[in-house]
Design a protein around this motif. Sequence first.
Motif, PDB file in Angstrom:
ATOM      1  N   ASN A  21       0.832  -1.189   0.000  1.00 17.41           N
ATOM      2  CA  ASN A  21       0.000   0.000   0.000  1.00 17.41           C
ATOM      3  C   ASN A  21       0.876   1.252   0.000  1.00 17.41           C
ATOM      4  OD1 ASN A  21      -3.124  -0.725   0.739  1.00 17.41           O
ATOM      5  ND2 ASN A  21      -1.689  -2.240   1.526  1.00 17.41           N
ATOM      6  N   LEU A  22       0.726   2.063  -1.048  1.00 13.65           N
ATOM      7  CA  LEU A  22       1.524   3.286  -1.176  1.00 13.65           C
ATOM      8  C   LEU A  22       0.612   4.501  -1.392  1.00 13.65           C
ATOM      9  CD1 LEU A  22       4.394   2.043  -3.551  1.00 13.65           C
ATOM     10  CD2 LEU A  22       4.473   2.295  -1.066  1.00 13.65           C
ATOM     11  N   ILE A  23      -0.521   4.523  -0.757  1.00 14.88           N
ATOM     12  CA  ILE A  23      -1.510   5.594  -0.947  1.00 14.88           C
ATOM     13  C   ILE A  23      -0.928   6.960  -0.561  1.00 14.88           C
ATOM     14  CG2 ILE A  23      -3.792   6.452  -0.250  1.00 14.88           C
ATOM     15  CD1 ILE A  23      -4.488   3.547   0.493  1.00 14.88           C
ATOM     16  N   ASP A  37      -2.047  -1.053  -3.897  1.00 12.56           N
ATOM     17  CA  ASP A  37      -2.871   0.152  -3.766  1.00 12.56           C
ATOM     18  C   ASP A  37      -1.997   1.377  -4.022  1.00 12.56           C
ATOM     19  OD1 ASP A  37      -4.602   2.216  -3.089  1.00 12.56           O
ATOM     20  OD2 ASP A  37      -5.535   1.085  -1.465  1.00 12.56           O
ATOM     21  N   LEU A  38      -2.267   2.055  -5.142  1.00  8.30           N
ATOM     22  CA  LEU A  38      -1.536   3.265  -5.513  1.00  8.30           C
ATOM     23  C   LEU A  38      -2.485   4.466  -5.519  1.00  8.30           C
ATOM     24  CD1 LEU A  38       0.682   2.002  -8.497  1.00  8.30           C
ATOM     25  CD2 LEU A  38       1.357   2.330  -6.111  1.00  8.30           C
ATOM     26  N   GLY A  39      -3.496   4.432  -4.688  1.00  6.76           N
ATOM     27  CA  GLY A  39      -4.483   5.502  -4.662  1.00  6.76           C
ATOM     28  C   GLY A  39      -3.886   6.868  -4.354  1.00  6.76           C
ATOM     29  N   THR A  84      -4.010  -9.717  -8.253  1.00  5.32           N
ATOM     30  CA  THR A  84      -5.453  -9.938  -8.333  1.00  5.32           C
ATOM     31  C   THR A  84      -6.248  -8.699  -7.932  1.00  5.32           C
ATOM     32  OG1 THR A  84      -5.537 -10.818  -6.069  1.00  5.32           O
ATOM     33  CG2 THR A  84      -5.208 -12.406  -7.853  1.00  5.32           C
ATOM     34  N   SER A  85      -5.619  -7.773  -7.200  1.00  7.43           N
ATOM     35  CA  SER A  85      -6.321  -6.576  -6.729  1.00  7.43           C
ATOM     36  C   SER A  85      -5.480  -5.331  -6.983  1.00  7.43           C
ATOM     37  CB  SER A  85      -6.625  -6.707  -5.228  1.00  7.43           C
ATOM     38  OG  SER A  85      -7.220  -5.522  -4.726  1.00  7.43           O
ATOM     39  N   LEU A  86      -6.099  -4.331  -7.642  1.00 10.20           N
ATOM     40  CA  LEU A  86      -5.398  -3.082  -7.969  1.00 10.20           C
ATOM     41  C   LEU A  86      -6.301  -1.894  -7.671  1.00 10.20           C
ATOM     42  CD1 LEU A  86      -3.039  -1.509  -9.292  1.00 10.20           C
ATOM     43  CD2 LEU A  86      -4.167  -1.898 -11.509  1.00 10.20           C
ATOM     44  N   HIS A  87      -5.808  -0.951  -6.855  1.00 12.54           N
ATOM     45  CA  HIS A  87      -6.551   0.259  -6.527  1.00 12.54           C
ATOM     46  C   HIS A  87      -5.806   1.480  -7.071  1.00 12.54           C
ATOM     47  CE1 HIS A  87      -9.427  -1.189  -3.194  1.00 12.54           C
ATOM     48  NE2 HIS A  87      -9.018  -2.227  -3.898  1.00 12.54           N
TER      49      HIS A  87
END
Length: 240
Positions: free
Chosen positions: A75-77, A103-105, A128-131
């Motif tokens: 996670n790098l939000i 997660d690159l939100g 499988t999961s990308l934000h």
Amino acid sequence: MTALNHALNKLQSGVTSLDLDRNDIRAEGAAHIAEALKTNATLTSLHLNVDNIGAEGAAHIAEALKTNATLTSLNLIGNDIGAEGAAHIAEALKTNATLTSLDLGVNNIGAEGAAHIAEALKTNKTLTSLHLIGNDIGAVGAAHIAEALKTNATLTSLNLDMNDIGSEALQQAAARIRENRKKAVARRWRLCRAIRVAVYWLELTFRPGGAAYRRSEAEVSSMSMELSRCTKRPRENTDA
């Protein structure tokens, strides 16, 4: 002791999850974390949200992802990595074989950054999961992602909220994700059938007594645990 020093000590102690959110570690701190990740063999989840690491910090983390073989969630939000940072992460995704959730939100990657990520999705087989929420990727960036999903068969969760992408690009991406979910269900069902066959074969082949039987008992026990999740065919989730 600073939060960063404490985190580095925890990495050496064999932790599986590390959360350094809102610690302002910047690029220099990300470099230290990345260096530790290159040899760490236990960490599976890393949170560096709102740490001001920028594109330079993302480059350090990306370099570590090329060799790290245990991290599954990153996670790098809110780190303002921009298109440059997204390019570094994308390059790592082309070879990394363990990361399943990214997660690159809110990173201001724009359409250019989305294009880099999309290019990586064409060859990546594990994510499988990308934000990508709130990245101003627009319809152009979403189109890049949708195009990549024509060949990517593993991504089953995609968040493109707050990107002003328009309904057409959204529908294209959603259709691809629904198709991937159906494929994931089919792959899971085939695995379940294979496990059933293996358990049946082991039970038939080995009789009580002897080392071979004890080994087969252990294998049957392990497979039976997996088989318990396959008692009935899973439903196909087609939600966007």
